[in-house]
Design a protein around this motif. Sequence first.
Motif, PDB file in Angstrom:
ATOM      1  N   UNK A 204      56.801  83.421  -8.100  1.00 27.17           N
ATOM      2  CA  UNK A 204      56.544  82.393  -7.317  1.00 27.17           C
ATOM      3  C   UNK A 204      55.117  82.405  -6.592  1.00 27.17           C
ATOM      4  N   UNK A 205      54.183  81.536  -7.254  1.00 27.15           N
ATOM      5  CA  UNK A 205      53.068  81.698  -6.418  1.00 27.15           C
ATOM      6  C   UNK A 205      52.885  80.466  -5.740  1.00 27.15           C
ATOM      7  N   UNK A 206      52.728  80.440  -4.285  1.00 28.73           N
ATOM      8  CA  UNK A 206      52.416  79.414  -3.653  1.00 28.73           C
ATOM      9  C   UNK A 206      50.989  79.072  -3.200  1.00 28.73           C
ATOM     10  N   UNK A 207      50.577  78.029  -3.588  1.00 29.15           N
ATOM     11  CA  UNK A 207      49.418  77.292  -3.059  1.00 29.15           C
ATOM     12  C   UNK A 207      49.279  76.472  -1.632  1.00 29.15           C
ATOM     13  N   UNK A 208      48.193  76.861  -1.009  1.00 27.85           N
ATOM     14  CA  UNK A 208      47.823  75.848  -0.082  1.00 27.85           C
ATOM     15  C   UNK A 208      47.349  74.503  -0.433  1.00 27.85           C
ATOM     16  N   UNK A 209      47.028  73.806   0.593  1.00 24.77           N
ATOM     17  CA  UNK A 209      46.556  72.521   0.465  1.00 24.77           C
ATOM     18  C   UNK A 209      44.974  72.417   0.350  1.00 24.77           C
ATOM     19  N   UNK A 210      44.542  71.546  -0.227  1.00 25.78           N
ATOM     20  CA  UNK A 210      42.906  71.391   0.108  1.00 25.78           C
ATOM     21  C   UNK A 210      42.215  72.389   0.631  1.00 25.78           C
ATOM     22  N   UNK A 211      41.452  73.429  -0.028  1.00 21.70           N
ATOM     23  CA  UNK A 211      41.422  73.454  -1.425  1.00 21.70           C
ATOM     24  C   UNK A 211      42.804  74.492  -1.849  1.00 21.70           C
ATOM     25  N   UNK A 212      43.463  74.319  -3.036  1.00 24.88           N
ATOM     26  CA  UNK A 212      44.504  75.354  -3.585  1.00 24.88           C
ATOM     27  C   UNK A 212      43.900  76.720  -3.508  1.00 24.88           C
ATOM     28  N   UNK A 213      44.573  77.555  -2.887  1.00 24.83           N
ATOM     29  CA  UNK A 213      44.470  78.697  -2.620  1.00 24.83           C
ATOM     30  C   UNK A 213      45.763  79.586  -2.665  1.00 24.83           C
ATOM     31  N   UNK A 214      45.805  80.755  -3.222  1.00 24.43           N
ATOM     32  CA  UNK A 214      47.134  81.543  -3.349  1.00 24.43           C
ATOM     33  C   UNK A 214      47.254  81.974  -1.930  1.00 24.43           C
ATOM     34  N   UNK A 215      48.611  81.758  -1.494  1.00 21.82           N
ATOM     35  CA  UNK A 215      48.927  81.979   0.192  1.00 21.82           C
ATOM     36  C   UNK A 215      50.116  83.000  -0.028  1.00 21.82           C
ATOM     37  N   UNK A 216      50.451  83.083  -1.169  1.00 21.71           N
ATOM     38  CA  UNK A 216      52.080  83.942  -1.140  1.00 21.71           C
ATOM     39  C   UNK A 216      52.168  83.989  -2.714  1.00 21.71           C
ATOM     40  N   UNK A 217      52.667  85.365  -3.064  1.00 18.79           N
ATOM     41  CA  UNK A 217      52.811  85.407  -4.468  1.00 18.79           C
ATOM     42  C   UNK A 217      53.956  86.542  -4.400  1.00 18.79           C
ATOM     43  N   UNK A 218      55.280  86.197  -4.905  1.00 16.86           N
ATOM     44  CA  UNK A 218      56.457  86.945  -4.823  1.00 16.86           C
ATOM     45  C   UNK A 218      57.200  87.009  -6.166  1.00 16.86           C
ATOM     46  N   UNK A 219      57.637  88.289  -6.293  1.00 17.39           N
ATOM     47  CA  UNK A 219      58.602  88.360  -7.327  1.00 17.39           C
ATOM     48  C   UNK A 219      59.999  87.893  -7.193  1.00 17.39           C
ATOM     49  N   UNK A 220      60.582  87.365  -8.168  1.00 24.13           N
ATOM     50  CA  UNK A 220      61.943  86.876  -7.793  1.00 24.13           C
ATOM     51  C   UNK A 220      62.843  88.052  -8.582  1.00 24.13           C
ATOM     52  N   UNK A 221      63.681  88.877  -8.002  1.00 26.99           N
ATOM     53  CA  UNK A 221      64.432  89.735  -8.666  1.00 26.99           C
ATOM     54  C   UNK A 221      65.426  89.228  -9.755  1.00 26.99           C
TER      55      UNK A 221
END
Length: 227
Positions: A204-221
Motif C-alpha cells: 500500500x502506497x499512500x499519497x499526500x494531498x496537493x501535490x500527490x507525493x508518497x508519504x508511506x509505502x508498506x508491505x502487507x504480509x
Amino acid sequence: GPLLAISGVTRRYGRAARAVTALGPLDLRVDPGEFVAVVGPSGSGKSTLLRLVAGFDQPSSGTVRLAGRPPVPGRGVGVVFQQPRLFPWHTVRQNIAVALRWAGVPAAERPRRTAQLLALVGLGELGRRRVWEVSGGQQQRVAIARALATAPALLLLDEPFAALDALTRERLQEDIRALTRRSGQAAVFVTHSVAEAVFLANRVVVLSDRPGRVVLDLEIPLPRTGV
Ligand code: ADP
Ligand code: ADP
C-alpha cells in the motif's frame, strides 16, 4: 529490472507562473507479481498517475518506464475504470472478442480465449447476454475480463468498485483478490479507501494531498497458508 519504474515524475497543469503541481516529484517501482494499492484523498493525483502509467498522458518532468520502455497506450497494460466502458448493445462475448481482435489474436482462437476469460471472472453463463441486460457488477466483471484479454504485464484499476453497491463490491473484491493472488498478476490499484487497499493489495502506497507525493509505502504480509 522492475516492471514499472517511475523516477522523479511530476505533472503540472496550467501555464508558467500559474502552473499547479498535481503530482510529484514521485518515485515508485513495481516488480512483477506485486499488487500495489495507491491510496490518497480526492485530488491527490491518483488518476493522473494511472494516466501517466497507461501512456495516456506525459509527465511534466521525470520518466515513466514500463518493462524499460516509455508506455504506449494500449500496450502492456489493461485498464479498468470506475464506470465500465463497454459496448452496451453488444453481447458480453462480443465485448471480449473485440479486445482480442484489437490485440491481434487470430479469429479461430477468439471463441476459446473468450470463454476462458469469462470463466476467470465468473461469467461463464452470461456470454450471450447483451451488456445492457446484465447488472452493474457483471458489467464490471466484463470490463476486467476485457482488460485481461491482452495478457497485460500490468493491470491498472481506477476505483473499479466505487460505483457498485456494498454486497456486489465485496463479492467482486474477493474474486479479484483470489484471481490476482492465484495468477500473480501485477496490478496498480487506485482508491481513496484504506480498507479496500489493505484487503486487496500486498503493498500500500499512500499519497499526500496537493501535490500527490508518497508519504508511506508498506508491505502487507500475506496470510500464511499450510505449514
Ligand atoms: P485523484 O484521482 O486523486 O482524485 P486527480 O489525478 O484527478 O486526483 O487530480 C489531481 C489534481 O490535478 C487535482 O487537483 C485536479 O484538480 C488536477 N487535475 C487533474 N486533471 C487536470 C486537468 N486535466 N487540468 C487541470 N487540473 C487537473
Ligand atoms: P475520476 O475520479 O472518475 O477519475 P475526476 O474528477 O478525478 O474523476 O476526473 C475526471 C476527469 O476530469 C479527468 O480526466 C481529469 O483529468 C479531469 N479533471 C479533474 N480535475 C480537473 C480540473 N481541475 N481541471 C480540468 N480537468 C480536470
